[in-house]
Design an enzyme around this catalytic site. Structure first.
Site, PDB file in Angstrom:
ATOM      1  N   ASP A  45      -3.327  11.887 -25.816  1.00  0.00           N
ATOM      2  CA  ASP A  45      -2.816  13.262 -25.709  1.00  0.00           C
ATOM      3  C   ASP A  45      -3.461  13.995 -24.530  1.00  0.00           C
ATOM      4  O   ASP A  45      -4.629  13.749 -24.204  1.00  0.00           O
ATOM      5  CB  ASP A  45      -3.095  14.007 -27.027  1.00  0.00           C
ATOM      6  CG  ASP A  45      -2.270  15.279 -27.144  1.00  0.00           C
ATOM      7  OD1 ASP A  45      -1.260  15.422 -26.421  1.00  0.00           O
ATOM      8  OD2 ASP A  45      -2.642  16.131 -27.973  1.00  0.00           O
ATOM      9  N   HIS A 103       2.353  12.451 -17.142  1.00  0.00           N
ATOM     10  CA  HIS A 103       2.711  11.218 -17.855  1.00  0.00           C
ATOM     11  C   HIS A 103       2.492   9.991 -16.972  1.00  0.00           C
ATOM     12  O   HIS A 103       2.049   8.949 -17.444  1.00  0.00           O
ATOM     13  CB  HIS A 103       4.166  11.293 -18.343  1.00  0.00           C
ATOM     14  CG  HIS A 103       4.399  12.348 -19.389  1.00  0.00           C
ATOM     15  ND1 HIS A 103       3.545  12.518 -20.454  1.00  0.00           N
ATOM     16  CD2 HIS A 103       5.361  13.294 -19.527  1.00  0.00           C
ATOM     17  CE1 HIS A 103       3.987  13.529 -21.212  1.00  0.00           C
ATOM     18  NE2 HIS A 103       5.085  14.015 -20.673  1.00  0.00           N
ATOM     19  N   LEU A 141      -5.365 -10.052 -26.614  1.00  0.00           N
ATOM     20  CA  LEU A 141      -5.184  -8.739 -27.242  1.00  0.00           C
ATOM     21  C   LEU A 141      -3.765  -8.542 -27.784  1.00  0.00           C
ATOM     22  O   LEU A 141      -2.788  -8.846 -27.104  1.00  0.00           O
ATOM     23  CB  LEU A 141      -5.477  -7.649 -26.186  1.00  0.00           C
ATOM     24  CG  LEU A 141      -5.256  -6.198 -26.615  1.00  0.00           C
ATOM     25  CD1 LEU A 141      -6.320  -5.763 -27.616  1.00  0.00           C
ATOM     26  CD2 LEU A 141      -5.272  -5.270 -25.391  1.00  0.00           C
TER      27      LEU A 141
HETATM   28  C1  IPE Z   1       1.198  13.009 -30.441  1.00  0.00           C
HETATM   29  O1  IPE Z   1       1.013  13.907 -29.409  1.00  0.00           O
HETATM   30  C2  IPE Z   1       2.157  11.954 -30.037  1.00  0.00           C
HETATM   31  C3  IPE Z   1       1.789  11.140 -28.879  1.00  0.00           C
HETATM   32  C4  IPE Z   1       0.649  11.119 -28.240  1.00  0.00           C
HETATM   33  C5  IPE Z   1       2.797  10.231 -28.454  1.00  0.00           C
HETATM   34  P1  IPE Z   1       1.683  15.348 -29.423  1.00  0.00           P
HETATM   35  O2  IPE Z   1       1.124  16.083 -28.263  1.00  0.00           O
HETATM   36  O3  IPE Z   1       3.168  15.245 -29.475  1.00  0.00           O
HETATM   37  O4  IPE Z   1       1.141  15.936 -30.799  1.00  0.00           O
HETATM   38  P2  IPE Z   1       1.264  17.393 -31.445  1.00  0.00           P
HETATM   39  O5  IPE Z   1       2.700  17.645 -31.707  1.00  0.00           O
HETATM   40  O6  IPE Z   1       0.696  18.364 -30.449  1.00  0.00           O
HETATM   41  O7  IPE Z   1       0.442  17.330 -32.674  1.00  0.00           O
HETATM   42  C1  IPE Z   2       0.851  13.054 -24.690  1.00  0.00           C
HETATM   43  O1  IPE Z   2       0.597  14.103 -23.808  1.00  0.00           O
HETATM   44  C2  IPE Z   2       2.012  12.220 -24.230  1.00  0.00           C
HETATM   45  C3  IPE Z   2       3.189  12.254 -25.108  1.00  0.00           C
HETATM   46  C4  IPE Z   2       3.305  12.917 -26.216  1.00  0.00           C
HETATM   47  C5  IPE Z   2       4.328  11.463 -24.682  1.00  0.00           C
HETATM   48  P1  IPE Z   2       1.307  15.502 -24.002  1.00  0.00           P
HETATM   49  O2  IPE Z   2       2.580  15.495 -23.231  1.00  0.00           O
HETATM   50  O3  IPE Z   2       1.442  15.845 -25.443  1.00  0.00           O
HETATM   51  O4  IPE Z   2       0.261  16.472 -23.312  1.00  0.00           O
HETATM   52  P2  IPE Z   2      -0.115  17.948 -23.743  1.00  0.00           P
HETATM   53  O5  IPE Z   2      -0.546  17.929 -25.159  1.00  0.00           O
HETATM   54  O6  IPE Z   2       1.125  18.779 -23.537  1.00  0.00           O
HETATM   55  O7  IPE Z   2      -1.202  18.331 -22.798  1.00  0.00           O
HETATM   56 MG    MG Z   3       0.230  16.857 -26.723  1.00  0.00          MG
END
Ligand code: IPE
Ligand code: IPE
Ligand code: MG
Length: 252
Positions: free
Chosen positions: A20, A37, A131
């Site tokens: 995240d 990303h 892995l």
């Molecule tokens: C969780 O991250 C899902 C992934 C990392 C793929 P999110 O950023 O979507 O989670 P929430 O919604 O903030 O909890």
């Molecule tokens: C996690 O990073 C990646 C996915 C959920 C695909 P985020 O896109 O949720 O990044 P933040 O939380 O907005 O910083």
């Molecule tokens: Mg996020």
């Protein structure tokens, strides 16, 4: 130290990660979320190679949750494209590192070209004995448990199983990753302290590690820090600390 007998720091066999913070990483640089990303993919490559080099048996990465469809269509589309390109670009790296790739989640919702690519890379890496890399995509812990319940109900309907014979072992056999050890260590980057519908069943006794580091900044040094945290835990599984010291570690 969670493995007092070995004399060395105990290593997790299975690590599960919520990657995240890509969006915030990009925003801090005045960039589009997509750039975050892309940087996230580079961090993913680093961690896959780190796990392969450390003889970790399984790595499960949350790449796209069943709730992530709620994001703006433009971001969802660019993520689908990024998954496709990444699978194409990284197959050689997976084979070089002897990594066996598998996707978990409901892949039927993905564009057909992506579904085909997933099946292709799974096939191309199926013979690798190193892995086990599990990518959770369109995955949700509640979906996983519901799907397992459906499978069991079908067995009952077909007369192959009695309702009273359903126990945790049978349920476990139908959730994702039943053929691998349950995660020993869970890592979430990006500062949030929540599970966000990740492996709800499988994380029942997993050690949880949270870091404020945003996923694109996560590297081998950070990973080793998480491994040290893990090595310092005493896994009691309901027993007392004294019992574990006398009897040794080991799950239930
Ligand atoms: C969780 O991250 C899902 C992934 C990392 C793929 P999110 O950023 O979507 O989670 P929430 O919604 O903030 O909890
Ligand atoms: C996690 O990073 C990646 C996915 C959920 C695909 P985020 O896109 O949720 O990044 P933040 O939380 O907005 O910083
Ligand atoms: Mg996020």
């Amino acid at each position: 130290m969670n493995d007092p007998e070995s004399g060395t720091l105990a290593r997790p066999q299975h690590v599960a990660i919520i990657m995240d913070g890509n969006g915030r990483w990009a925003r801090a640089r005045g960039e589009d979320r997509h750039i975050g990303h892309q940087a996230g993919v580079r961090a993913t490559r680093r961690v896959v190679e780190a796990c392969a080099n450390r003889q970790i048996a399984s790595l499960t990465l949350f790449a796209f949750s069943s709730e992530n469809w709620r994001r703006p269509p433009q971001e969802v589309n660019s993520l689908m494209e990024l998954f496709l390109v990444t699978l194409e670009n990284e197959t050689a790296m997976l084979n070089r590192n002897d990594v066996c790739l598998r996707f978990i989640g409901d892949r039927a919702a993905f564009p057909p070209a992506l579904q085909e690519k997933i099946a292709m890379v799974e096939g191309l890496t199926a013979g690798n004995g190193g892995l086990r890399l599990n990518i959770a995509a369109n995955y949700g812990g509640r979906w996983d448990i519901t799907h397992a319940a459906q499978c069991l109900a079908q067995e009952v309907e077909a007369g192959r199983l009695r309702a009273q014979d359903i126990d945790e072992t049978r349920m476990h056999a139908y959730v994702c990753l039943a053929d691998q050890k349950e995660p020993d260590l869970f890592i979430r980057t990006g500062g949030e302290r929540r599970i966000s519908n990740f492996l709800l069943w499988q994380l029942a006794y997993t050690e949880l590690y949270f870091t404020d580091t945003l996923w694109p900044d996560f590297d081998e040094t950070e990973f080793d820090q998480a491994l040290r945290y893990y090595a310092g835990r005493q896994r009691r599984y309901g027993r007392t600390g004294e019992q574990v010291e006398q009897e040794g570690g080991g799950d239930v």
